[in-house]
Each structure stands twice: as C-alpha cells, then as structure tokens.
Scaffold this motif. Structure first.
Motif, mmCIF file in Angstrom:
data_model
loop_
_atom_site.group_PDB
_atom_site.id
_atom_site.type_symbol
_atom_site.label_atom_id
_atom_site.label_comp_id
_atom_site.label_asym_id
_atom_site.label_seq_id
_atom_site.Cartn_x
_atom_site.Cartn_y
_atom_site.Cartn_z
ATOM 1 N N GLY A 3 0.828 -1.196 0.000
ATOM 2 C CA GLY A 3 0.000 0.000 0.000
ATOM 3 C C GLY A 3 0.862 1.245 0.000
ATOM 4 O O GLY A 3 2.072 1.185 -0.189
ATOM 5 N N MET A 30 -11.284 4.769 9.897
ATOM 6 C CA MET A 30 -10.076 4.199 9.291
ATOM 7 C C MET A 30 -10.283 2.748 8.858
ATOM 8 O O MET A 30 -9.480 2.221 8.095
ATOM 9 C CB MET A 30 -8.897 4.271 10.265
ATOM 10 C CG MET A 30 -8.273 5.638 10.373
ATOM 11 S SD MET A 30 -7.564 6.245 8.819
ATOM 12 C CE MET A 30 -6.162 5.158 8.626
ATOM 13 N N ILE A 33 -9.726 1.750 5.280
ATOM 14 C CA ILE A 33 -8.799 2.711 4.661
ATOM 15 C C ILE A 33 -7.361 2.268 4.871
ATOM 16 O O ILE A 33 -6.560 2.251 3.947
ATOM 17 C CB ILE A 33 -8.983 4.134 5.243
ATOM 18 C CG1 ILE A 33 -10.327 4.701 4.856
ATOM 19 C CG2 ILE A 33 -7.873 5.062 4.762
ATOM 20 C CD1 ILE A 33 -10.627 6.056 5.473
ATOM 21 N N GLY A 34 -7.028 1.929 6.113
ATOM 22 C CA GLY A 34 -5.653 1.560 6.399
ATOM 23 C C GLY A 34 -5.424 1.337 7.872
ATOM 24 O O GLY A 34 -6.364 1.234 8.664
ATOM 25 N N ARG A 35 -4.138 1.284 8.241
ATOM 26 C CA ARG A 35 -3.750 1.020 9.621
ATOM 27 C C ARG A 35 -2.480 1.800 9.937
ATOM 28 O O ARG A 35 -1.754 2.210 9.043
ATOM 29 C CB ARG A 35 -3.527 -0.471 9.836
ATOM 30 C CG ARG A 35 -2.325 -0.994 9.078
ATOM 31 C CD ARG A 35 -2.201 -2.504 9.092
ATOM 32 N NE ARG A 35 -0.993 -2.944 8.427
ATOM 33 C CZ ARG A 35 -0.767 -2.937 7.140
ATOM 34 N NH1 ARG A 35 -1.677 -2.479 6.321
ATOM 35 N NH2 ARG A 35 0.371 -3.354 6.631
ATOM 36 N N ILE A 57 1.439 5.186 8.466
ATOM 37 C CA ILE A 57 0.043 4.893 8.175
ATOM 38 C C ILE A 57 0.034 4.282 6.788
ATOM 39 O O ILE A 57 0.477 4.902 5.825
ATOM 40 C CB ILE A 57 -0.836 6.154 8.197
ATOM 41 C CG1 ILE A 57 -0.732 6.870 9.535
ATOM 42 C CG2 ILE A 57 -2.291 5.795 7.887
ATOM 43 C CD1 ILE A 57 -1.443 8.212 9.572
ATOM 44 N N VAL A 59 -2.095 3.016 3.776
ATOM 45 C CA VAL A 59 -3.424 3.073 3.172
ATOM 46 C C VAL A 59 -3.395 2.242 1.889
ATOM 47 O O VAL A 59 -2.352 2.092 1.251
ATOM 48 C CB VAL A 59 -3.877 4.523 2.881
ATOM 49 C CG1 VAL A 59 -4.096 5.289 4.171
ATOM 50 C CG2 VAL A 59 -2.911 5.259 1.992
ATOM 51 N N SER A 60 -4.533 1.700 1.532
ATOM 52 C CA SER A 60 -4.589 0.795 0.395
ATOM 53 C C SER A 60 -4.408 1.508 -0.940
ATOM 54 O O SER A 60 -3.996 0.896 -1.914
ATOM 55 C CB SER A 60 -5.903 0.017 0.404
ATOM 56 O OG SER A 60 -6.990 0.904 0.432
ATOM 57 N N GLY A 64 -7.400 6.741 0.020
ATOM 58 C CA GLY A 64 -7.396 6.685 1.473
ATOM 59 C C GLY A 64 -6.629 7.813 2.134
ATOM 60 O O GLY A 64 -6.748 8.029 3.341
ATOM 61 N N ILE A 65 -5.858 8.558 1.358
ATOM 62 C CA ILE A 65 -5.028 9.626 1.930
ATOM 63 C C ILE A 65 -5.866 10.710 2.618
ATOM 64 O O ILE A 65 -5.563 11.087 3.745
ATOM 65 C CB ILE A 65 -4.070 10.203 0.873
ATOM 66 C CG1 ILE A 65 -3.028 9.136 0.490
ATOM 67 C CG2 ILE A 65 -3.384 11.477 1.381
ATOM 68 C CD1 ILE A 65 -2.120 9.536 -0.653
ATOM 69 N N ALA A 68 -7.107 9.463 6.014
ATOM 70 C CA ALA A 68 -6.026 9.337 6.985
ATOM 71 C C ALA A 68 -5.607 10.707 7.514
ATOM 72 O O ALA A 68 -5.404 10.879 8.715
ATOM 73 C CB ALA A 68 -4.831 8.622 6.355
#
Length: 118
Positions: A3, A30, A33-35, A57, A59-60, A64-65, A68
C-alpha cells in the motif's frame, strides 16, 4: 508493507506519541482505509545504529489519503494548538496542525496524492 505509506513524525522530526497510533487504529473511519504501525526510522548521522521509530500509516490507495489526514487532524485538534505533525509520502510533505477548514484538509491530501499519482 503493501500500500501507500504515510510517514508521520513530530514537526521537529521526533517520534509522535503512541497515542496517535492508538487513536488512528481505534477510529471507525479508518476501517477499510488503512492502519498505523511503528517502523524503524532512518539512522541519524553520528549515531551508532540507534533510531527512533516513526509512525507509518499504510493506506490501500491514494483515495485513502484524505481520510487518513482527517483522522490525524482530529487527533491534533483534540490535543490543543501545540500538537502538529509532519506527514511525508515520497518527496512530498505536509504539516497537519488541527485545522477545522475542510478545504485545507483537501489541499493537504492533494499535495500528498501528487507524490503517488503518475
């Protein structure tokens, strides 16, 4: 990590509080979106292999930015005016200061998305 990786540090280059990682991972927006996770930072000149971990962070995708950035912004806003962080993607960076202006969040996201858009 797969990602897009957004590297988050304090504006002075130091490690951000672990509370930000916890805040990101607990925030319901989130999900999907991501981790956030800690990753080793760069070794600084004059140091013998000691590094500060940096918050990443993941994001996929570029979509997703903005989400985040919004979560990080809410954390900064909840901490008061002294909490600012720097987010870096590729050769682009932005400073998040806890703004309440959605247009500013959008501009920050566009700046970072430019680093991943061909």
């Amino acid at each position: 990590m797969t990602g897009i990786v957004l590297t988050v540090t304090a504006t002075n280059g130091n490690r951000v509080p672990d509370g930000l990682r916890i805040f990101i991972n607990r925030d319901p927006s989130m999900r999907g979106i991501g981790r956030a996770e800690w990753e080793p930072g760069e070794i600084r000149a004059g140091e013998l292999g000691t590094t500060l971990d940096v918050l990443a962070i993941v994001v996929s995708g570029a979509l997703g930015i903005p989400g985040a950035i919004d979560v990080v912004n809410r954390w900064c806003r909840s901490r008061g005016t002294t909490s600012t962080v720097k987010i870096v993607v590729g050769d682009k960076s932005v400073t998040v200061e806890g703004t309440s202006d959605p247009a500013e969040i959008k501009q920050l996201a566009e700046t970072l998305k430019a680093a991943v858009t061909p």
